[in-house]
Design a protein around this motif. Structure first.
Motif, PDB file in Angstrom:
ATOM      1  N   ALA A   1     -46.207  55.900 -21.580  1.00  0.00           N
ATOM      2  CA  ALA A   1     -46.762  54.983 -22.584  1.00  0.00           C
ATOM      3  C   ALA A   1     -46.497  53.531 -22.175  1.00  0.00           C
ATOM      4  O   ALA A   1     -45.413  53.193 -21.707  1.00  0.00           O
ATOM      5  N   LYS A   2     -47.500  52.689 -22.391  1.00  0.00           N
ATOM      6  CA  LYS A   2     -47.415  51.284 -22.005  1.00  0.00           C
ATOM      7  C   LYS A   2     -46.517  50.505 -22.967  1.00  0.00           C
ATOM      8  O   LYS A   2     -46.682  50.578 -24.188  1.00  0.00           O
ATOM      9  N   VAL A   3     -45.570  49.758 -22.403  1.00  0.00           N
ATOM     10  CA  VAL A   3     -44.704  48.889 -23.195  1.00  0.00           C
ATOM     11  C   VAL A   3     -45.243  47.459 -23.188  1.00  0.00           C
ATOM     12  O   VAL A   3     -45.339  46.811 -24.222  1.00  0.00           O
ATOM     13  N   ALA A   4     -45.592  46.972 -21.995  1.00  0.00           N
ATOM     14  CA  ALA A   4     -46.091  45.593 -21.860  1.00  0.00           C
ATOM     15  C   ALA A   4     -46.665  45.416 -20.473  1.00  0.00           C
ATOM     16  O   ALA A   4     -46.426  46.225 -19.564  1.00  0.00           O
TER      17      ALA A   4
ATOM     18  N   ASP B   1     -29.669  43.779  -9.399  1.00  0.00           N
ATOM     19  CA  ASP B   1     -30.469  42.839  -8.614  1.00  0.00           C
ATOM     20  C   ASP B   1     -31.568  42.216  -9.475  1.00  0.00           C
ATOM     21  O   ASP B   1     -32.129  42.863 -10.362  1.00  0.00           O
ATOM     22  N   VAL B   2     -31.887  40.959  -9.198  1.00  0.00           N
ATOM     23  CA  VAL B   2     -33.034  40.299  -9.812  1.00  0.00           C
ATOM     24  C   VAL B   2     -34.186  40.359  -8.811  1.00  0.00           C
ATOM     25  O   VAL B   2     -34.024  39.991  -7.645  1.00  0.00           O
ATOM     26  N   VAL B   3     -35.327  40.834  -9.260  1.00  0.00           N
ATOM     27  CA  VAL B   3     -36.511  40.956  -8.417  1.00  0.00           C
ATOM     28  C   VAL B   3     -37.694  40.295  -9.101  1.00  0.00           C
ATOM     29  O   VAL B   3     -37.655  40.021 -10.308  1.00  0.00           O
ATOM     30  N   PHE B   4     -38.743  40.037  -8.324  1.00  0.00           N
ATOM     31  CA  PHE B   4     -39.912  39.325  -8.835  1.00  0.00           C
ATOM     32  C   PHE B   4     -41.182  40.135  -8.610  1.00  0.00           C
ATOM     33  O   PHE B   4     -41.319  40.825  -7.599  1.00  0.00           O
ATOM     34  N   VAL B   5     -42.113  40.013  -9.528  1.00  0.00           N
ATOM     35  CA  VAL B   5     -43.389  40.727  -9.451  1.00  0.00           C
ATOM     36  C   VAL B   5     -44.329  39.994  -8.496  1.00  0.00           C
ATOM     37  O   VAL B   5     -44.589  38.802  -8.668  1.00  0.00           O
ATOM     38  N   HIS B   6     -44.858  40.726  -7.513  1.00  0.00           N
ATOM     39  CA  HIS B   6     -45.783  40.154  -6.536  1.00  0.00           C
ATOM     40  C   HIS B   6     -47.186  40.737  -6.651  1.00  0.00           C
ATOM     41  O   HIS B   6     -47.984  40.581  -5.724  1.00  0.00           O
ATOM     42  N   ALA B   7     -47.481  41.409  -7.729  1.00  0.00           N
ATOM     43  CA  ALA B   7     -48.839  41.907  -7.976  1.00  0.00           C
ATOM     44  C   ALA B   7     -49.592  40.842  -8.761  1.00  0.00           C
ATOM     45  O   ALA B   7     -49.206  40.543  -9.901  1.00  0.00           O
ATOM     46  N   PRO B   8     -50.650  40.228  -8.191  1.00  0.00           N
ATOM     47  CA  PRO B   8     -51.345  39.138  -8.880  1.00  0.00           C
ATOM     48  C   PRO B   8     -51.841  39.494 -10.277  1.00  0.00           C
ATOM     49  O   PRO B   8     -51.865  38.639 -11.165  1.00  0.00           O
ATOM     50  N   ALA B   9     -52.221  40.745 -10.494  1.00  0.00           N
ATOM     51  CA  ALA B   9     -52.696  41.169 -11.811  1.00  0.00           C
ATOM     52  C   ALA B   9     -51.561  41.608 -12.730  1.00  0.00           C
ATOM     53  O   ALA B   9     -51.799  41.991 -13.874  1.00  0.00           O
ATOM     54  N   GLY B  10     -50.330  41.542 -12.235  1.00  0.00           N
ATOM     55  CA  GLY B  10     -49.190  41.991 -13.026  1.00  0.00           C
ATOM     56  C   GLY B  10     -48.943  43.483 -12.875  1.00  0.00           C
ATOM     57  O   GLY B  10     -49.698  44.187 -12.205  1.00  0.00           O
ATOM     58  N   LEU B  11     -47.867  43.958 -13.492  1.00  0.00           N
ATOM     59  CA  LEU B  11     -47.508  45.372 -13.458  1.00  0.00           C
ATOM     60  C   LEU B  11     -47.288  45.885 -14.872  1.00  0.00           C
ATOM     61  O   LEU B  11     -46.788  45.159 -15.737  1.00  0.00           O
ATOM     62  N   THR B  12     -47.658  47.137 -15.096  1.00  0.00           N
ATOM     63  CA  THR B  12     -47.492  47.738 -16.413  1.00  0.00           C
ATOM     64  C   THR B  12     -46.089  48.320 -16.565  1.00  0.00           C
ATOM     65  O   THR B  12     -45.661  49.148 -15.756  1.00  0.00           O
ATOM     66  N   LEU B  13     -45.394  47.855 -17.574  1.00  0.00           N
ATOM     67  CA  LEU B  13     -44.076  48.393 -17.921  1.00  0.00           C
ATOM     68  C   LEU B  13     -44.297  49.605 -18.822  1.00  0.00           C
ATOM     69  O   LEU B  13     -45.022  49.525 -19.816  1.00  0.00           O
ATOM     70  N   ARG B  14     -43.681  50.748 -18.474  1.00  0.00           N
ATOM     71  CA  ARG B  14     -43.906  51.996 -19.205  1.00  0.00           C
ATOM     72  C   ARG B  14     -42.600  52.560 -19.761  1.00  0.00           C
ATOM     73  O   ARG B  14     -41.513  52.254 -19.264  1.00  0.00           O
ATOM     74  N   LYS B  15     -42.728  53.391 -20.779  1.00  0.00           N
ATOM     75  CA  LYS B  15     -41.551  53.973 -21.415  1.00  0.00           C
ATOM     76  C   LYS B  15     -40.853  54.994 -20.533  1.00  0.00           C
ATOM     77  O   LYS B  15     -39.638  55.186 -20.628  1.00  0.00           O
ATOM     78  N   THR B  16     -41.630  55.692 -19.714  1.00  0.00           N
ATOM     79  CA  THR B  16     -41.065  56.723 -18.843  1.00  0.00           C
ATOM     80  C   THR B  16     -41.434  56.440 -17.392  1.00  0.00           C
ATOM     81  O   THR B  16     -42.344  55.648 -17.116  1.00  0.00           O
ATOM     82  N   ASN B  17     -40.743  57.104 -16.474  1.00  0.00           N
ATOM     83  CA  ASN B  17     -40.957  56.849 -15.048  1.00  0.00           C
ATOM     84  C   ASN B  17     -42.126  57.658 -14.504  1.00  0.00           C
ATOM     85  O   ASN B  17     -41.983  58.525 -13.658  1.00  0.00           O
ATOM     86  N   SER B  18     -43.306  57.328 -15.022  1.00  0.00           N
ATOM     87  CA  SER B  18     -44.527  58.027 -14.648  1.00  0.00           C
ATOM     88  C   SER B  18     -45.722  57.109 -14.850  1.00  0.00           C
ATOM     89  O   SER B  18     -45.718  56.251 -15.749  1.00  0.00           O
ATOM     90  N   ARG B  19     -46.736  57.300 -14.023  1.00  0.00           N
ATOM     91  CA  ARG B  19     -47.972  56.537 -14.183  1.00  0.00           C
ATOM     92  C   ARG B  19     -48.608  56.804 -15.544  1.00  0.00           C
ATOM     93  O   ARG B  19     -49.346  55.958 -16.072  1.00  0.00           O
ATOM     94  N   ASP B  20     -48.322  57.943 -16.119  1.00  0.00           N
ATOM     95  CA  ASP B  20     -48.891  58.308 -17.418  1.00  0.00           C
ATOM     96  C   ASP B  20     -47.995  57.928 -18.595  1.00  0.00           C
ATOM     97  O   ASP B  20     -48.312  58.234 -19.743  1.00  0.00           O
TER      98      ASP B  20
END
Length: 243
Positions: A56-59, A35-54
């Motif tokens: 490492a940040k990718v972009a 599926d193609v989805v779109f980001v709806h967070a005005p400040a953007g979302l942090t892409l991370r290496k692992t599935n955790s809030r902690d």
């Protein structure tokens, strides 16, 4: 009434392998791999290496960016990103691919299949009427309604998917009412889709009445309000502003 909308771009990403997954977040239909989805967070979302809030940040993935789902979240580990009394914006960590080919995990609670509203409304079309056209085309022409006390203009627009919009315009402001099916958007979907449309990046405060099943969001300046209320199989959304 028109408000200046955020200016950015939309991107299309090609789909990949299809696979269904259990519904764990605030989306009206389960997402699938590909599926193609779109980001709806005005400040953007942090892409991370692992599935955790902690992880490492990718972009930082910007508002309105298009992403392809690569893997579904773990339904046994839901995450709450935003709490409004007993209501929460919740979801999981979904693996995605960006238009630039970056892969990683981000929170899916602020993702929708529908792209954000990026263009200014056409002349004569009110903001929420215009915004809903991203989700469904209008059905026929708008209907002029009898004026109510104090109103200058009142009309109704019906949409192909069964939703309806009503404008009530007054000398000192307006009320815009949208009646939609819960099969189209959940309360969480409606919040994350319409909050940036109505308030842009402005600060807001919110409350939730669990008895009335009513979510209320107010702008920092006190002149704008957005409410979502559950009514059986429908959601009633009201957008009010005072000059």
């Amino acid at each position: 009434m028109k408000k200046k909308l955020l200016a950015t771009w939309l991107f299309l990403i090609t789909a990949v392998q299809v696979m269904s997954w259990p519904l764990i977040s605030g989306t009206s239909q389960p997402l699938k791999v590909g599926d193609v989805v779109f980001v709806h967070a005005p400040a953007g979302l942090t892409l991370r290496k692992t599935n955790s809030r902690d992880g490492a940040k990718v972009a930082l993935v910007s508002y309105a960016a298009a992403l392809t789902i690569l893997a579904i979240p773990d339904s046994s580990a839901p995450y709450k990103a935003e709490s409004i009394d007993s209501f929460a914006v919740s979801g999981g960590w979904v693996k995605v691919k960006t238009r630039d080919g970056l892969e990683g995990y981000l929170f899916d609670g602020y993702l929708l299949r529908y792209p954000p509203v990026l263009k200014e409304p056409q002349d004569g079309v009110d903001l929420i009427d215009w915004a809903y056209r991203t989700l469904s085309p209008p059905k026929g022409k708008r209907i002029t309604l009898p004026q109510i006390e104090g109103s200058m203009e009142r009309y109704k627009q019906v949409f192909v998917d069964g939703a309806s919009f009503e404008l009530q315009a007054y000398p000192g402001g307006s009320t815009q009412i949208l009646d939609i099916s819960k099969s189209k958007l959940t309360m969480q979907d409606a919040l994350i889709f319409f909050r940036p449309v109505w308030f842009l990046k402005g600060k807001t405060t919110a409350t939730y009445d669990s008895v009335k099943q009513r979510l209320e969001v107010n702008g920092e300046d006190g002149t704008s309000q957005f409410t979502i209320q559950s009514k059986g199989t429908r959601l009633l959304l009201r957008f009010a502003t005072a000059d």
